[in-house]
Scaffold this motif. Structure first.
Motif, PDB file in Angstrom:
ATOM      1  N   UNK A 113     122.195  46.335  53.818  1.00  0.00           N
ATOM      2  CA  UNK A 113     122.885  45.084  53.666  1.00  0.00           C
ATOM      3  C   UNK A 113     123.207  43.885  54.299  1.00  0.00           C
ATOM      4  N   UNK A 114     122.690  43.984  55.108  1.00  0.00           N
ATOM      5  CA  UNK A 114     122.594  42.655  56.148  1.00  0.00           C
ATOM      6  C   UNK A 114     121.975  42.062  55.864  1.00  0.00           C
ATOM      7  N   UNK A 115     121.134  42.027  55.193  1.00  0.00           N
ATOM      8  CA  UNK A 115     119.929  41.552  54.711  1.00  0.00           C
ATOM      9  C   UNK A 115     120.522  40.569  53.022  1.00  0.00           C
ATOM     10  N   UNK A 116     121.109  41.774  52.947  1.00  0.00           N
ATOM     11  CA  UNK A 116     121.614  40.595  51.457  1.00  0.00           C
ATOM     12  C   UNK A 116     122.694  40.106  51.591  1.00  0.00           C
ATOM     13  N   UNK A 117     123.485  40.238  52.896  1.00  0.00           N
ATOM     14  CA  UNK A 117     124.385  39.711  53.676  1.00  0.00           C
ATOM     15  C   UNK A 117     124.148  37.939  53.645  1.00  0.00           C
ATOM     16  N   UNK A 118     123.193  37.776  54.661  1.00  0.00           N
ATOM     17  CA  UNK A 118     122.817  37.057  55.390  1.00  0.00           C
ATOM     18  C   UNK A 118     121.693  36.366  54.231  1.00  0.00           C
ATOM     19  N   UNK A 119     121.213  36.672  52.906  1.00  0.00           N
ATOM     20  CA  UNK A 119     120.465  36.393  52.578  1.00  0.00           C
ATOM     21  C   UNK A 119     121.928  35.366  51.331  1.00  0.00           C
ATOM     22  N   UNK A 120     122.891  36.067  51.608  1.00  0.00           N
ATOM     23  CA  UNK A 120     124.073  34.778  50.601  1.00  0.00           C
ATOM     24  C   UNK A 120     124.730  34.445  50.642  1.00  0.00           C
ATOM     25  N   UNK A 121     124.522  34.648  52.314  1.00  0.00           N
ATOM     26  CA  UNK A 121     124.760  32.990  53.296  1.00  0.00           C
ATOM     27  C   UNK A 121     124.075  32.231  53.480  1.00  0.00           C
TER      28      UNK A 121
END
Length: 114
Positions: free
Chosen positions: A23-31
């Motif tokens: 989730x953190x990786x996805x959030x980082x990618x989305x940001x």
């Protein structure tokens, strides 16, 4: 049984940590993607504003040129009107002179005939 429960807890914790990491990786990618889209939007807005500014500048130059041409034509028309008035006045004077000359000629002819 306690050992089994502890083992399950360990696996669940490990699984939860993996999910959180994902989730953190996805959030980082989305940001990162949002940041890229914002940058692209700002660039597009800047390009659009630059194009509008350039179009306005060209229009102002064209309007100024048209205004100059209009002023020149108005001046030309005004001078032509003055010239027409001058020619009308000259024509009037010439007509009057011609009438006087014809009258004088008529009188001279009458005098000559007598």
């Amino acid at each position: 049984q306690l050992h089994l429960t502890m083992s399950e807890k360990k696996e669940l914790t490990k699984s939860l940590e993996m999910v959180q990491k994902e989730l953190q990786e996805k959030e980082s990618e989305m940001k990162r993607e949002i940041s890229e889209y914002k940058d692209r939007l700002l660039q597009a807005e800047k390009d659009h504003q630059d194009a509008l500014t350039e179009a306005n500048r060209k229009n102002e130059i064209e309007i100024e040129a048209c205004q100059d041409k209009l002023n020149s034509l108005e001046h030309f028309i005004s001078s032509q009107k003055m010239e027409i008035e001058h020619l009308k006045s000259n024509k009037e004077e010439l007509n009057n002179s011609l009438k006087e000359a014809n009258q004088t000629l008529g009188e001279l002819l009458k005098t000559k005939v007598r």
